[in-house]
Design a protein around this motif. Structure first.
Motif, PDB file in Angstrom:
ATOM      1  N   ASP A   1      36.818  34.521  47.362  1.00 45.72           N
ATOM      2  CA  ASP A   1      35.876  35.555  46.913  1.00 45.72           C
ATOM      3  C   ASP A   1      36.061  36.856  47.700  1.00 45.72           C
ATOM      4  O   ASP A   1      35.973  37.941  47.133  1.00 45.72           O
ATOM      5  N   ALA A   2      36.325  36.742  49.005  1.00 48.20           N
ATOM      6  CA  ALA A   2      36.524  37.941  49.828  1.00 48.20           C
ATOM      7  C   ALA A   2      37.752  38.718  49.358  1.00 48.20           C
ATOM      8  O   ALA A   2      37.721  39.956  49.285  1.00 48.20           O
ATOM      9  N   SER A   3      38.821  38.019  49.016  1.00 45.35           N
ATOM     10  CA  SER A   3      40.036  38.664  48.532  1.00 45.35           C
ATOM     11  C   SER A   3      39.784  39.370  47.208  1.00 45.35           C
ATOM     12  O   SER A   3      40.213  40.512  47.000  1.00 45.35           O
ATOM     13  N   ARG A   4      39.079  38.710  46.307  1.00 48.18           N
ATOM     14  CA  ARG A   4      38.781  39.289  44.995  1.00 48.18           C
ATOM     15  C   ARG A   4      37.932  40.554  45.151  1.00 48.18           C
ATOM     16  O   ARG A   4      38.186  41.573  44.510  1.00 48.18           O
ATOM     17  N   GLU A   5      36.939  40.500  46.043  1.00 50.14           N
ATOM     18  CA  GLU A   5      36.056  41.644  46.263  1.00 50.14           C
ATOM     19  C   GLU A   5      36.819  42.804  46.904  1.00 50.14           C
ATOM     20  O   GLU A   5      36.624  43.966  46.534  1.00 50.14           O
ATOM     21  N   GLN A   6      37.704  42.504  47.853  1.00 47.32           N
ATOM     22  CA  GLN A   6      38.493  43.551  48.499  1.00 47.32           C
ATOM     23  C   GLN A   6      39.408  44.241  47.494  1.00 47.32           C
ATOM     24  O   GLN A   6      39.521  45.466  47.491  1.00 47.32           O
ATOM     25  N   ARG A   7      40.065  43.479  46.618  1.00 47.32           N
ATOM     26  CA  ARG A   7      40.923  44.091  45.598  1.00 47.32           C
ATOM     27  C   ARG A   7      40.105  44.947  44.639  1.00 47.32           C
ATOM     28  O   ARG A   7      40.554  46.009  44.209  1.00 47.32           O
ATOM     29  N   ARG A   8      38.896  44.507  44.306  1.00 49.81           N
ATOM     30  CA  ARG A   8      38.035  45.272  43.397  1.00 49.81           C
ATOM     31  C   ARG A   8      37.634  46.613  44.030  1.00 49.81           C
ATOM     32  O   ARG A   8      37.677  47.654  43.372  1.00 49.81           O
ATOM     33  N   THR A   9      37.272  46.604  45.314  1.00 48.82           N
ATOM     34  CA  THR A   9      36.870  47.849  45.969  1.00 48.82           C
ATOM     35  C   THR A   9      38.057  48.803  46.115  1.00 48.82           C
ATOM     36  O   THR A   9      37.896  50.017  45.958  1.00 48.82           O
TER      37      THR A   9
END
Length: 122
Positions: free
Chosen positions: A79-87
């Motif tokens: 989830d942290a990776s997905r959120e970082q890519r989104r930001t």
């Protein structure tokens, strides 16, 4: 490693996957992974490619490249990776886009003279 990255569709070719391993863009845990490394279920991988940086857990192993739907079942992104890519994607979208002043692809003689004057070349 390179076969799994290719089969999971992180890279278009095995050669690109091997090159990424060679350049240190693929990590298994905290160690930079070589292209010949074996991938096991449960491994945590950090993969950097043109789409961004992924942190994934290996759920399945395959040496054949199948459909994208099957490839997505081979790993789970954190989830942290997905959120970082989104930001990062939102930050890229909000960046200003600089466009040239002339309409055509190639500057005219007048445009080149103006550019040279602005650049201090004449």
């Amino acid at each position: 490693m390179d076969k799994w990255l290719w089969a999971a569709r992180f890279f278009k070719t095995r050669a690109l996957a091997a090159k990424a391993c060679e350049l240190g863009r693929v990590q298994a845990g905290t160690v930079v992974a070589k292209a010949s490394r074996d991938v096991k279920v449960g491994d945590m991988l950090r993969v950097k490619n043109e789409s961004g940086e992924f942190v994934v857990e290996v759920l399945g192993v395959s040496e054949v490249r199948g459909p994208a739907a099957v490839a997505q079942t081979m790993y789970r992104e954190t989830d942290a990776s997905r959120e970082q890519r989104r930001t990062l994607a939102e930050a890229r979208k909000s960046m200003p886009i600089y466009e040239s002043t002339w309409e055509g692809g190639r500057p005219t003689k007048r445009d080149r003279r103006t550019l040279n004057r602005v650049r201090g070349r004449g």
